[in-house]
Design a protein around this motif. Structure first.
Motif, short mmCIF file in Angstrom:
data_model
loop_
_atom_site.label_atom_id
_atom_site.label_comp_id
_atom_site.label_asym_id
_atom_site.label_seq_id
_atom_site.Cartn_x
_atom_site.Cartn_y
_atom_site.Cartn_z
N ALA A 1 -45.78 20.63 -28.66
CA ALA A 1 -45.91 19.58 -29.79
C ALA A 1 -44.70 19.00 -30.35
N PRO A 2 -43.93 20.11 -30.74
CA PRO A 2 -42.61 19.64 -31.58
C PRO A 2 -41.62 18.88 -30.51
N TYR A 3 -41.71 19.30 -29.31
CA TYR A 3 -40.64 18.65 -28.07
C TYR A 3 -41.41 17.25 -27.94
N TYR A 4 -42.61 16.89 -28.01
CA TYR A 4 -43.17 15.75 -27.94
C TYR A 4 -42.78 14.87 -29.18
N ALA A 5 -42.63 15.33 -30.14
CA ALA A 5 -42.22 14.52 -31.39
C ALA A 5 -40.67 14.15 -31.15
N GLN A 6 -39.74 15.19 -30.70
CA GLN A 6 -38.41 14.78 -30.55
C GLN A 6 -38.30 13.79 -29.45
N ALA A 7 -39.18 13.89 -28.28
CA ALA A 7 -39.01 13.01 -27.16
C ALA A 7 -39.48 11.32 -27.69
N GLU A 8 -40.53 11.56 -28.42
CA GLU A 8 -40.76 10.15 -29.01
C GLU A 8 -39.91 9.40 -29.91
N ARG A 9 -39.04 10.32 -30.69
CA ARG A 9 -38.00 9.67 -31.32
C ARG A 9 -36.74 9.22 -30.42
N LEU A 10 -36.39 10.35 -29.45
CA LEU A 10 -35.22 9.93 -28.80
C LEU A 10 -35.74 8.80 -27.64
N TYR A 11 -36.58 8.35 -27.47
CA TYR A 11 -37.20 7.39 -26.67
C TYR A 11 -37.81 6.21 -27.33
N GLU A 12 -37.75 6.35 -28.75
CA GLU A 12 -38.09 4.85 -29.39
C GLU A 12 -39.56 4.55 -29.28
N VAL A 13 -40.60 5.41 -29.19
CA VAL A 13 -41.97 5.02 -28.79
C VAL A 13 -42.55 4.29 -29.72
N HIS A 14 -43.19 3.31 -29.50
CA HIS A 14 -43.96 2.20 -30.52
C HIS A 14 -45.49 2.68 -30.33
N GLY A 15 -46.29 2.95 -31.03
CA GLY A 15 -47.57 3.10 -30.88
C GLY A 15 -48.36 3.11 -32.19
N MET A 16 -49.65 3.83 -32.44
CA MET A 16 -50.63 3.67 -33.55
C MET A 16 -51.39 4.80 -33.25
N PRO B 1 -42.65 7.05 -34.19
CA PRO B 1 -41.48 6.51 -34.63
C PRO B 1 -41.35 4.75 -35.17
N TYR B 2 -42.03 3.94 -34.40
CA TYR B 2 -41.99 2.82 -34.32
C TYR B 2 -43.58 2.03 -34.19
N PRO B 3 -43.70 1.17 -35.08
CA PRO B 3 -45.03 0.51 -35.01
C PRO B 3 -45.86 -0.14 -33.59
N ALA B 4 -46.89 -0.04 -33.28
CA ALA B 4 -47.31 -0.38 -32.05
C ALA B 4 -47.12 -1.78 -31.77
N ILE B 5 -46.83 -2.15 -30.33
CA ILE B 5 -46.62 -3.59 -30.08
C ILE B 5 -47.89 -4.31 -30.05
N SER B 6 -47.93 -5.31 -30.76
CA SER B 6 -49.26 -6.05 -30.94
C SER B 6 -49.72 -6.61 -29.56
N HIS B 7 -50.96 -6.92 -29.59
CA HIS B 7 -51.72 -7.63 -28.37
C HIS B 7 -51.39 -9.10 -28.56
N GLU B 8 -51.46 -9.87 -27.58
CA GLU B 8 -51.26 -11.03 -27.59
C GLU B 8 -52.90 -11.69 -27.65
#
Length: 514
Positions: free
Chosen positions: A120-135, A150-157
């Motif tokens: 879990a802590p390394y998942y969090a680090q990897a999400e920050r490193l790779y600038e993951v967008h999600g919700m 780390p970043y908001p989800a990319i919206s649906h068209e």
């Protein structure tokens, strides 16, 4: 002749090697990174779908062979960043239960020696490193997390949003795909991503994909203690007379053989090539290949059950970037089927070249003019289905006369075939609600998926190749850090788990080097 000596030598720059290089670079240790390919060129062909789909422009020309000895398309890319250069950027955490023993319809997915909380802590680090967008909070199967993406989800068209609402109306729980895409929807002037239709399966011409090259290797190259040599194909590993240490990494560079030495050697070539390198490096102390006293190097190759469903509608689909939606309601089965089935997500844009490249073999391409492919592509929605295949020691990577053979027999297909039928039923059930009017469904099973499992980790040297820190049981200074260490594959994209594990092992290596 042995060239310069290093504290750490990393072989490969994909999700494992590229992430590890970034994690170690600031340590001040002397690090050598060897990459078989060059940097992928920035050129117009990056976004040329005909070059990508019909000509396979960036795929290696190397030939692998199937269990019948017949040549097969080689599903890999040799560039800085490895296969992540053309990935879709979907970065999922494994579900919490994926680390436990799971009973499937056709067998058992084994328990991992480490659990979700260890990663879990390394998942969090990897999400920050790779600038993951999600919700978080939408997917009923998602594992616990102490922090948001780390970043908001990319919206649906709008077209995908209608499908999302229709799925909710039917009682499903659609969610956003966690994407490593550098898109800023609040301020487009600050956005590297332009939300184009050439993302999933394409290299990014504007470096807007957070891959192992852009977010891993290039930031690491800022440090003077790290040396990257590209177009360096590692041929074999040499060991000491005792066989307990790797003493040399032999690589072919510009047509010449060079040998490098390091206190620690990390193989991160991808699960197939990593196993092949260990097998090719057989010597008197390791006659069956390095680190292979268990006879498990190359065995238990897992790649997922994967299929694409193309839903053809009478109405045009104007979506430019459709790869935002996912559904995991069938991940652990359903009411009258208590076995895991799988994960579904929307595919990237399907254009006329992609449609033409995937024409069924019984339809000669010359018969259909391009405008027909365009008309079809403009009315399609692509769905990517993934289910778990089960580790089998007879599914293996084998090397003979320096050639790579993949001996693989499909398994766990009953649950996956049920999943395909159920998802088509779901799509039909939302036709009138989603304003999409799907009418034709074409399913294509894919022969390749994500490479995992060829050097599984564990505590017992008799039934594993690596220890819990991904060091080989047999050789003290040799590590494998890519998808090889997986005991099982789960049914979501495994790339984030590879990245998280690389950060975890990197932490261990820094302790060891101190």
């Amino acid at each position: 002749m042995v060239h310069e000596h290093y504290d750490v030598i990393i072989i490969g720059t994909g999700a494992g090697g590229g992430t590890l290089a970034q994690g170690l670079a600031s340590s001040g240790k002397k690090i050598l990174v060897l990459e078989r390919g060059p940097f992928l060129s920035k050129e117009k062909a990056n976004w040329d779908s005909q070059e990508i789909y019909e000509k396979g422009r960036y795929r290696t020309s190397e030939v692998w062979y199937n269990k019948n000895g017949k040549p097969m398309d080689t599903p890999t890319y040799y560039y800085v960043g490895g296969n992540t250069k053309l990935y879709g950027g979907t970065l999922y955490r494994f579900r919490e239960r994926d680390f436990e023993k799971v009973i499937h319809k056709d067998g058992i997915s084994p328990e991992w020696p480490l659990k979700y909380q260890d990663f879990a802590p390394y998942y969090a680090q990897a999400e920050r490193l790779y600038e993951v967008h999600g919700m978080r909070g939408l997917d009923p199967t998602e594992p616990p997390s102490s922090e948001d993406y780390p970043y908001p989800a990319i919206s649906h068209e709008p077209y995908i949003e209608q499908i999302c609402y229709a799925l909710k109306d039917r009682g499903f729980h659609p969610s956003y795909q966690p994407l490593a895409i550098k898109l800023n929807e609040v301020d487009r002037f600050l956005s590297a991503c332009i939300r184009c239709n050439t993302c999933d399966g394409f290299p990014c011409l504007v470096n807007a994909k957070a891959d192992a090259d852009i977010n891993g290797v290039r930031p690491a190259m800022v440090y003077p203690n790290l040396t990257l040599i590209t177009e360096a194909k590692v041929l074999c590993l040499h060991t000491s007379p005792s066989g307990r240490e790797v003493t040399g990494v032999e690589a072919e560079i510009a047509g010449n053989s060079q040998i490098f030495s390091g206190n620690i050697v990390v193989v991160a070539c991808g699960a197939i090539n990593s196993a092949a390198l260990l097998l090719k490096s057989a010597n008197d102390q390791h006659p069956n290949g390095l680190a292979n006293s268990s006879d498990l190097v190359g065995r238990n190759y897992i790649k997922h059950n994967i299929a694409a469903i193309v839903a053809l509608s009478v109405k045009p689909n104007p979506t430019v970037f459709p790869k935002t939606l996912a559904v995991n309601d069938f991940y652990w089965g359903e009411k009258d089927f208590s076995y895991p089935m799988g994960h579904v997500q929307t595919l990237g844009d399907i254009n006329q070249d992609r449609a033409a490249a995937n024409t069924p073999p019984f339809i000669p391409k010359a018969i259909l003019p391009k405008r027909v492919y365009k008309a079809v592509a403009d009315r399609t929605t692509g769905w990517f289905l993934m289910g778990e295949d089960l580790p089998d020691p007879n599914n293996r990577v084998r090397v003979k006369n320096d050639k790579i053979f993949l001996e693989y027999t499909n398994n766990n297909e009953e649950a996956f075939n049920r999943f395909i039928k159920r998802w088509i039923q779901v799509l039909k059930s939302i036709e009138s609600h989603s304003n999409s009017s799907f009418s034709i469904y074409v399913t294509t099973k894919m022969p390749f998926g994500y490479q995992c499992g060829t050097c599984r980790f564990g505590e017992d040297p008799k039934n594993s190749v690596l220890d819990l820190n991904c060091r080989t049981h047999d050789i003290d200074n040799l590590y494998v850090v890519d998808g090889s260490f997986f005991p099982s594959s789960g049914a979501v994209n495994p790339t984030l788990t590879m990245m998280a594990n690389a950060l975890r092992v990197g932490e261990h290596l820094l302790e060891r080097l101190r």
